[in-house]
Design a protein around this motif. Structure first.
Motif, PDB file in Angstrom:
ATOM      1  N   TRP A 239      14.500  -5.602   2.813  1.00 48.80           N
ATOM      2  CA  TRP A 239      14.379  -6.123   1.320  1.00 48.80           C
ATOM      3  C   TRP A 239      13.281  -5.615   0.677  1.00 48.80           C
ATOM      4  CZ3 TRP A 239      18.362  -8.539  -1.221  1.00 48.80           C
ATOM      5  CH2 TRP A 239      19.438  -8.999  -0.369  1.00 48.80           C
ATOM      6  N   GLN A 240      12.322  -5.142   1.271  1.00 51.17           N
ATOM      7  CA  GLN A 240      10.881  -5.039   0.556  1.00 51.17           C
ATOM      8  C   GLN A 240      11.202  -3.820  -0.471  1.00 51.17           C
ATOM      9  OE1 GLN A 240       7.838  -4.235   3.190  1.00 51.17           O
ATOM     10  NE2 GLN A 240       6.372  -4.384   1.906  1.00 51.17           N
ATOM     11  N   GLY A 241      10.914  -4.245  -1.604  1.00 45.04           N
ATOM     12  CA  GLY A 241      10.660  -3.231  -2.821  1.00 45.04           C
ATOM     13  C   GLY A 241      12.055  -3.288  -3.643  1.00 45.04           C
ATOM     14  N   ILE A 242      13.220  -4.051  -3.035  1.00 43.36           N
ATOM     15  CA  ILE A 242      14.460  -3.934  -3.656  1.00 43.36           C
ATOM     16  C   ILE A 242      14.195  -4.780  -4.947  1.00 43.36           C
ATOM     17  CG2 ILE A 242      16.743  -4.879  -3.749  1.00 43.36           C
ATOM     18  CD1 ILE A 242      16.224  -2.673  -1.787  1.00 43.36           C
TER      19      ILE A 242
ATOM     20  N   ALA B 249       0.576  -2.306 -10.833  1.00 42.97           N
ATOM     21  CA  ALA B 249       0.099  -1.547  -9.620  1.00 42.97           C
ATOM     22  C   ALA B 249       0.967  -1.943  -8.522  1.00 42.97           C
ATOM     23  CB  ALA B 249      -1.260  -1.768  -9.243  1.00 42.97           C
ATOM     24  N   GLN B 250       1.207  -3.231  -8.255  1.00 42.89           N
ATOM     25  CA  GLN B 250       1.950  -3.677  -7.156  1.00 42.89           C
ATOM     26  C   GLN B 250       3.398  -3.020  -7.217  1.00 42.89           C
ATOM     27  OE1 GLN B 250       1.839  -7.967  -6.255  1.00 42.89           O
ATOM     28  NE2 GLN B 250       3.239  -8.014  -4.857  1.00 42.89           N
ATOM     29  N   VAL B 251       4.000  -3.156  -8.434  1.00 41.73           N
ATOM     30  CA  VAL B 251       5.317  -2.612  -8.698  1.00 41.73           C
ATOM     31  C   VAL B 251       5.404  -1.219  -8.138  1.00 41.73           C
ATOM     32  CG1 VAL B 251       7.097  -2.187 -10.463  1.00 41.73           C
ATOM     33  CG2 VAL B 251       6.008  -4.360 -10.402  1.00 41.73           C
TER      34      VAL B 251
ATOM     35  N   ALA C 183       6.604   3.074  -1.707  1.00 46.44           N
ATOM     36  CA  ALA C 183       6.997   2.706  -0.272  1.00 46.44           C
ATOM     37  C   ALA C 183       8.588   2.767  -0.085  1.00 46.44           C
ATOM     38  CB  ALA C 183       6.525   1.292   0.092  1.00 46.44           C
ATOM     39  N   LEU C 184       9.361   2.215  -1.032  1.00 45.41           N
ATOM     40  CA  LEU C 184      10.628   2.278  -1.148  1.00 45.41           C
ATOM     41  C   LEU C 184      11.363   3.823  -1.007  1.00 45.41           C
ATOM     42  CD1 LEU C 184      13.368   0.721  -0.708  1.00 45.41           C
ATOM     43  CD2 LEU C 184      13.142   0.542  -3.355  1.00 45.41           C
ATOM     44  N   GLU C 185      10.740   4.723  -1.859  1.00 49.83           N
ATOM     45  CA  GLU C 185      10.900   5.948  -2.063  1.00 49.83           C
ATOM     46  C   GLU C 185      10.760   6.694  -0.645  1.00 49.83           C
ATOM     47  OE1 GLU C 185      10.898   7.207  -6.631  1.00 49.83           O
ATOM     48  OE2 GLU C 185       8.741   7.293  -5.402  1.00 49.83           O
ATOM     49  N   LYS C 186       9.688   6.403   0.031  1.00 46.06           N
ATOM     50  CA  LYS C 186       9.288   6.891   1.267  1.00 46.06           C
ATOM     51  C   LYS C 186      10.100   6.351   2.486  1.00 46.06           C
ATOM     52  CE  LYS C 186       5.163   7.347   4.300  1.00 46.06           C
ATOM     53  NZ  LYS C 186       3.692   7.096   4.371  1.00 46.06           N
ATOM     54  N   ARG C 187      10.612   5.301   2.399  1.00 49.08           N
ATOM     55  CA  ARG C 187      11.397   4.906   3.289  1.00 49.08           C
ATOM     56  C   ARG C 187      12.804   5.447   3.047  1.00 49.08           C
ATOM     57  NH1 ARG C 187      11.525  -0.311   2.373  1.00 49.08           N
ATOM     58  NH2 ARG C 187      13.512  -1.072   1.953  1.00 49.08           N
ATOM     59  N   LEU C 188      13.248   5.467   1.933  1.00 53.20           N
ATOM     60  CA  LEU C 188      14.805   6.188   1.763  1.00 53.20           C
ATOM     61  C   LEU C 188      14.569   7.579   1.794  1.00 53.20           C
ATOM     62  CD1 LEU C 188      15.817   3.797  -1.292  1.00 53.20           C
ATOM     63  CD2 LEU C 188      16.469   3.619   1.194  1.00 53.20           C
ATOM     64  N   GLN C 189      13.469   8.190   1.575  1.00 48.37           N
ATOM     65  CA  GLN C 189      13.233   9.811   1.487  1.00 48.37           C
ATOM     66  C   GLN C 189      14.049  10.464   0.365  1.00 48.37           C
ATOM     67  OE1 GLN C 189      14.077  11.216   5.340  1.00 48.37           O
ATOM     68  NE2 GLN C 189      12.189  10.768   6.164  1.00 48.37           N
ATOM     69  N   ILE C 190      14.250   9.535  -0.685  1.00 48.40           N
ATOM     70  CA  ILE C 190      14.774  10.039  -2.064  1.00 48.40           C
ATOM     71  C   ILE C 190      13.841   9.710  -3.306  1.00 48.40           C
ATOM     72  CG2 ILE C 190      16.976   9.926  -1.421  1.00 48.40           C
ATOM     73  CD1 ILE C 190      17.333   7.200  -3.075  1.00 48.40           C
TER      74      ILE C 190
END
Length: 288
Positions: free
Chosen positions: A3-6, A30-32, A38-45
């Motif tokens: 759920w992190q970043g959603i 900055a937190q957003v 981090a979400l882009e890195k996790r999804l790799q998109i």
């Protein structure tokens, strides 16, 4: 973790701005930005095209947004359902209580409670045996006297007193009872135990008594006392109406044990269900 970043992603997608999303979520820009990275890195998109003037979704992010929006909507619905349950309790409560006390005191109040809260169902099991609440799937139990199971949470509902009583006719015929020792000369009506408890000179004593009747029904023993057969020792909920009417006379009052507590107990749980809390509050208010 998933759920992190959603929340941050959906907020940026809808506001088309990192700063407006941050303001809406009441966190820093900055937190957003960190959460989106981090979400882009996790999804790799890549999720957003970013310029100094505009933020827009990539093609992959548009599909991802539709699913995330549904997830957040479902989460909102789930939270609303719980909120509604808090304000309008409903569902089943499984309760156990001692046989005699349950019949005389608990069941009438449970019936009143169910009539008042029509969306709550109460399943009650009366038994003289102590039941394991977790193993039996019970939400709560009514227990009397000193509690033994420290794994349960307890709330005191009321108190009970124990009286020794006889009819006026019995006492007139067989003599008054002034001392505990006088009981040896009287017909004592016995339940499951052949010893009665008293307090004498500040100490609790168990006195063995004998009589012509023994049964495991308090109602049966009261009936025998009313028929002038003997003396009975029972909890107040058996005797109060007959003491009040004068049909039974309390004796040995100076040796009576202090009142003991009656409890509602339930398994340890950080969040007590609203319907169970409601029932416990109702019993505490109406038991006397």
């Amino acid at each position: 973790m998933k759920w992190q970043g959603i929340n941050e992603f959906v907020a940026v997608a809808e506001k088309q701005s990192f700063s407006l999303a941050a303001k809406n979520l009441k966190i820093s820009t900055a937190q957003v930005s960190r959460q989106i990275t981090a979400l882009e890195k996790r999804l790799q998109i890549k999720l957003f095209y970013r310029t100094t003037r505009k933020v827009s979704l990539t093609q992959e992010a548009q599909l991802f947004y539709q699913h995330c929006r549904h997830l957040l909507d479902d989460l909102d619905s789930a939270e609303q359902a719980i909120t509604n349950l808090q304000s309008h309790p409903q569902g089943k409560i499984k309760l156990t209580a001692p046989m005699s006390y349950g019949e005389q005191k608990i069941l009438p109040l449970v019936n009143d409670f169910v009539a008042l809260y029509k969306d709550i169902e109460v399943v009650t099991e009366l038994t003289s045996h102590r039941i394991d609440l977790i193993e039996g799937g019970f939400d709560m139990a009514i227990r009397m006297g000193q509690l033994q199971d420290s794994s349960l949470i307890a709330r005191k509902l009321t108190q009970r007193a124990t009286y020794v009583c006889a009819s006026a006719s019995y006492l007139q015929k067989h003599g008054q009872v002034a001392l505990i020792s006088d009981l040896k000369n009287h017909n004592c009506l016995l339940g499951t135990h052949d010893a009665w408890r008293f307090v004498e000179q500040g100490k609790t004593r168990s006195i063995k008594v004998t009589g012509s009747i023994r049964c495991n029904s308090g109602t049966g023993l009261v009936d025998a006392a009313l028929k002038d057969i003997g003396i009975v020792q029972l909890s107040d909920y058996y005797l109060q109406p007959y003491i009040k009417s004068g049909q039974l006379i309390p004796i040995l009052e100076q040796f009576r044990e202090p009142e003991s507590a009656i409890w509602a107990v339930y398994p340890q749980n950080r969040y007590l269900s609203p319907k169970i809390r409601l029932l416990i509050d109702y019993l505490a208010e109406h038991l006397n």
